[in-house]
Design a protein around this motif. Sequence first.
Motif, PDB file in Angstrom:
ATOM      1  N   LEU A  89       0.827  -1.208   0.000  1.00 33.04           N
ATOM      2  CA  LEU A  89       0.000   0.000   0.000  1.00 33.04           C
ATOM      3  C   LEU A  89       0.862   1.259   0.000  1.00 33.04           C
ATOM      4  O   LEU A  89       0.406   2.317  -0.444  1.00 33.04           O
ATOM      5  CB  LEU A  89      -0.936  -0.002   1.211  1.00 33.04           C
ATOM      6  N   GLN A  90       2.081   1.182   0.489  1.00 36.52           N
ATOM      7  CA  GLN A  90       3.002   2.307   0.386  1.00 36.52           C
ATOM      8  C   GLN A  90       3.444   2.517  -1.057  1.00 36.52           C
ATOM      9  O   GLN A  90       3.616   3.651  -1.500  1.00 36.52           O
ATOM     10  CB  GLN A  90       4.240   2.070   1.254  1.00 36.52           C
ATOM     11  N   LEU A  91       3.640   1.415  -1.772  1.00 33.38           N
ATOM     12  CA  LEU A  91       4.120   1.498  -3.152  1.00 33.38           C
ATOM     13  C   LEU A  91       2.998   1.837  -4.124  1.00 33.38           C
ATOM     14  O   LEU A  91       3.216   2.568  -5.095  1.00 33.38           O
ATOM     15  CB  LEU A  91       4.769   0.167  -3.557  1.00 33.38           C
ATOM     16  N   GLY A  92       1.793   1.314  -3.886  1.00 33.74           N
ATOM     17  CA  GLY A  92       0.677   1.554  -4.783  1.00 33.74           C
ATOM     18  C   GLY A  92       0.792   0.766  -6.073  1.00 33.74           C
ATOM     19  O   GLY A  92       1.690  -0.056  -6.259  1.00 33.74           O
ATOM     20  N   GLY A  93      -0.139   1.031  -6.989  1.00 36.51           N
ATOM     21  CA  GLY A  93      -0.092   0.406  -8.299  1.00 36.51           C
ATOM     22  C   GLY A  93      -0.749  -0.949  -8.385  1.00 36.51           C
ATOM     23  O   GLY A  93      -0.671  -1.619  -9.411  1.00 36.51           O
ATOM     24  N   MET A  94      -1.431  -1.411  -7.295  1.00 40.26           N
ATOM     25  CA  MET A  94      -2.066  -2.730  -7.308  1.00 40.26           C
ATOM     26  C   MET A  94      -3.548  -2.580  -6.961  1.00 40.26           C
ATOM     27  O   MET A  94      -3.917  -1.794  -6.084  1.00 40.26           O
ATOM     28  CB  MET A  94      -1.384  -3.670  -6.308  1.00 40.26           C
ATOM     29  N   SER A  95      -4.372  -3.349  -7.652  1.00 42.24           N
ATOM     30  CA  SER A  95      -5.799  -3.352  -7.353  1.00 42.24           C
ATOM     31  C   SER A  95      -6.064  -4.161  -6.084  1.00 42.24           C
ATOM     32  O   SER A  95      -5.185  -4.868  -5.583  1.00 42.24           O
ATOM     33  CB  SER A  95      -6.573  -3.967  -8.522  1.00 42.24           C
ATOM     34  N   SER A  96      -7.293  -4.084  -5.592  1.00 42.12           N
ATOM     35  CA  SER A  96      -7.655  -4.847  -4.399  1.00 42.12           C
ATOM     36  C   SER A  96      -7.517  -6.338  -4.637  1.00 42.12           C
ATOM     37  O   SER A  96      -7.071  -7.085  -3.759  1.00 42.12           O
ATOM     38  CB  SER A  96      -9.095  -4.516  -3.987  1.00 42.12           C
ATOM     39  N   GLU A  97      -7.896  -6.792  -5.832  1.00 46.51           N
ATOM     40  CA  GLU A  97      -7.763  -8.210  -6.151  1.00 46.51           C
ATOM     41  C   GLU A  97      -6.302  -8.641  -6.193  1.00 46.51           C
ATOM     42  O   GLU A  97      -5.948  -9.726  -5.735  1.00 46.51           O
ATOM     43  CB  GLU A  97      -8.438  -8.506  -7.497  1.00 46.51           C
TER      44      GLU A  97
ATOM     45  N   GLN B  80      -2.825   7.337  -9.116  1.00 41.87           N
ATOM     46  CA  GLN B  80      -3.172   7.888 -10.427  1.00 41.87           C
ATOM     47  C   GLN B  80      -2.436   7.222 -11.567  1.00 41.87           C
ATOM     48  O   GLN B  80      -2.701   7.490 -12.728  1.00 41.87           O
ATOM     49  CB  GLN B  80      -2.867   9.396 -10.445  1.00 41.87           C
ATOM     50  N   ARG B  81      -1.472   6.346 -11.266  1.00 40.39           N
ATOM     51  CA  ARG B  81      -0.727   5.687 -12.332  1.00 40.39           C
ATOM     52  C   ARG B  81      -1.657   4.755 -13.101  1.00 40.39           C
ATOM     53  O   ARG B  81      -2.322   3.911 -12.541  1.00 40.39           O
ATOM     54  CB  ARG B  81       0.449   4.881 -11.760  1.00 40.39           C
ATOM     55  N   GLU B  82      -1.691   4.870 -14.387  1.00 44.54           N
ATOM     56  CA  GLU B  82      -2.510   3.999 -15.213  1.00 44.54           C
ATOM     57  C   GLU B  82      -1.938   2.587 -15.190  1.00 44.54           C
ATOM     58  O   GLU B  82      -0.725   2.384 -15.265  1.00 44.54           O
ATOM     59  CB  GLU B  82      -2.554   4.508 -16.656  1.00 44.54           C
ATOM     60  N   VAL B  83      -2.811   1.602 -15.109  1.00 40.73           N
ATOM     61  CA  VAL B  83      -2.353   0.216 -15.060  1.00 40.73           C
ATOM     62  C   VAL B  83      -1.580  -0.140 -16.316  1.00 40.73           C
ATOM     63  O   VAL B  83      -0.595  -0.861 -16.287  1.00 40.73           O
ATOM     64  CB  VAL B  83      -3.561  -0.730 -14.884  1.00 40.73           C
ATOM     65  N   GLU B  84      -2.016   0.394 -17.443  1.00 39.97           N
ATOM     66  CA  GLU B  84      -1.341   0.099 -18.698  1.00 39.97           C
ATOM     67  C   GLU B  84      -0.490   1.286 -19.135  1.00 39.97           C
ATOM     68  O   GLU B  84      -0.464   1.654 -20.307  1.00 39.97           O
ATOM     69  CB  GLU B  84      -2.381  -0.245 -19.783  1.00 39.97           C
ATOM     70  N   SER B  85       0.185   1.935 -18.224  1.00 41.15           N
ATOM     71  CA  SER B  85       0.997   3.100 -18.569  1.00 41.15           C
ATOM     72  C   SER B  85       2.146   2.682 -19.465  1.00 41.15           C
ATOM     73  O   SER B  85       2.673   1.574 -19.355  1.00 41.15           O
ATOM     74  CB  SER B  85       1.549   3.754 -17.290  1.00 41.15           C
ATOM     75  N   PRO B  86       2.553   3.560 -20.375  1.00 38.28           N
ATOM     76  CA  PRO B  86       3.622   3.215 -21.309  1.00 38.28           C
ATOM     77  C   PRO B  86       4.974   3.199 -20.613  1.00 38.28           C
ATOM     78  O   PRO B  86       5.135   3.737 -19.518  1.00 38.28           O
ATOM     79  CB  PRO B  86       3.545   4.339 -22.347  1.00 38.28           C
ATOM     80  N   GLY B  87       5.930   2.579 -21.266  1.00 35.87           N
ATOM     81  CA  GLY B  87       7.289   2.609 -20.746  1.00 35.87           C
ATOM     82  C   GLY B  87       7.895   3.990 -20.892  1.00 35.87           C
ATOM     83  O   GLY B  87       7.346   4.870 -21.561  1.00 35.87           O
ATOM     84  N   VAL B  88       9.023   4.193 -20.243  1.00 35.73           N
ATOM     85  CA  VAL B  88       9.698   5.492 -20.276  1.00 35.73           C
ATOM     86  C   VAL B  88      11.180   5.266 -20.545  1.00 35.73           C
ATOM     87  O   VAL B  88      11.687   4.140 -20.459  1.00 35.73           O
ATOM     88  CB  VAL B  88       9.527   6.252 -18.938  1.00 35.73           C
ATOM     89  N   THR B  89      11.869   6.328 -20.855  1.00 36.23           N
ATOM     90  CA  THR B  89      13.314   6.234 -20.994  1.00 36.23           C
ATOM     91  C   THR B  89      13.950   6.112 -19.615  1.00 36.23           C
ATOM     92  O   THR B  89      13.315   6.410 -18.595  1.00 36.23           O
ATOM     93  CB  THR B  89      13.890   7.482 -21.694  1.00 36.23           C
ATOM     94  N   GLY B  90      15.196   5.705 -19.579  1.00 37.84           N
ATOM     95  CA  GLY B  90      15.894   5.578 -18.309  1.00 37.84           C
ATOM     96  C   GLY B  90      15.990   6.899 -17.572  1.00 37.84           C
ATOM     97  O   GLY B  90      15.865   6.947 -16.339  1.00 37.84           O
TER      98      GLY B  90
END
Length: 333
Positions: free
Chosen positions: A54-62, A92-102
Amino acid sequence: MSLTKVLCQQPLFKDGVLFKFKDTGVEIRYRDQGCSINFPPEDQQETTQLLRLLQLGGMSSEQLAQACPGIREQLPELLAEFQRRGLLTENQREVESPGVTGLQFYRELSRFLGRLKRRFPPSPFLEKMAEGTLSRNQLIGYALESYHVTHFCPRLLAPSLANYESPRTQKLLQEFFVCELHHDRLIENSLKGVGIEGEQLKQMQPLPMTFALCATLGVFASRHPLSFKAALMLFEEDDKKFHQLFKEHCQAEELPSEFYQPILLHASINDEGAHEQITEVLLAEVSYVSPEEQLAVKKNMGILMESMVLRTHEILDYYGNPNNIIPRCFTSS
């Protein structure tokens, strides 16, 4: 209670949520409010895992339920209670967010680590120095545990040189490796200032969390280059306030300058060599970081930062006990 009753699609603890673990539970505080969770010993590991996720986020309840199956039935009630108390926000991070540069990932990682640091209580080592309550042995213990990190460092970094990298990255890693050689000699000189040298150094054993940090860095260097490059930012960051207080407290405890000067010199060498920028320089050479890699690195850095905090407490606890052997030298006889 159904998982669908939790309103947050990807629940995330707000900045400023702090934890204090006890034998049978954990206290959670946010600003001027708080709550306690009691759990049986068999649920401790998964409850701790849930709080970390929960500190990191990015995961659904399931996804949280899948990661913590042992407390799946209690999960909806816990999340609902956290939300009712205003501890959660929506990731707010989209689950299917695109990759990024380093380089983009470096900027996001810096912000992420900044947020994560604010969720930890202030450094107890720094607080004790500011209060003037740090003992002579705790100061020496800091140097003893620093010796292990600098002594093992070249061997921990070496596996990274065996990974396939671009010529530019390979050159940067080789230069960094060379810069880290023989730094342990500075800490050796520091320890000689308080009468610790020779055969004692050969028999010294690190505290468990010091060993764990070293082992973690070595695993990253060998198995996960991206986490290794990110971890260097935590290992190489310099805190000028910390070292100034360290010097003042050593002087107050009448420790010789031969003890603290080599430690300050080691810090200044890292500063002059721009070692704090090594993560940015290395990640700038990475062309693409996938969403999965981003999440994996953030999880690894969260665990690493938590380990660093635990190591600080362990140093204070062990070297603050006058009954413990100092230095930690053990023989087979």
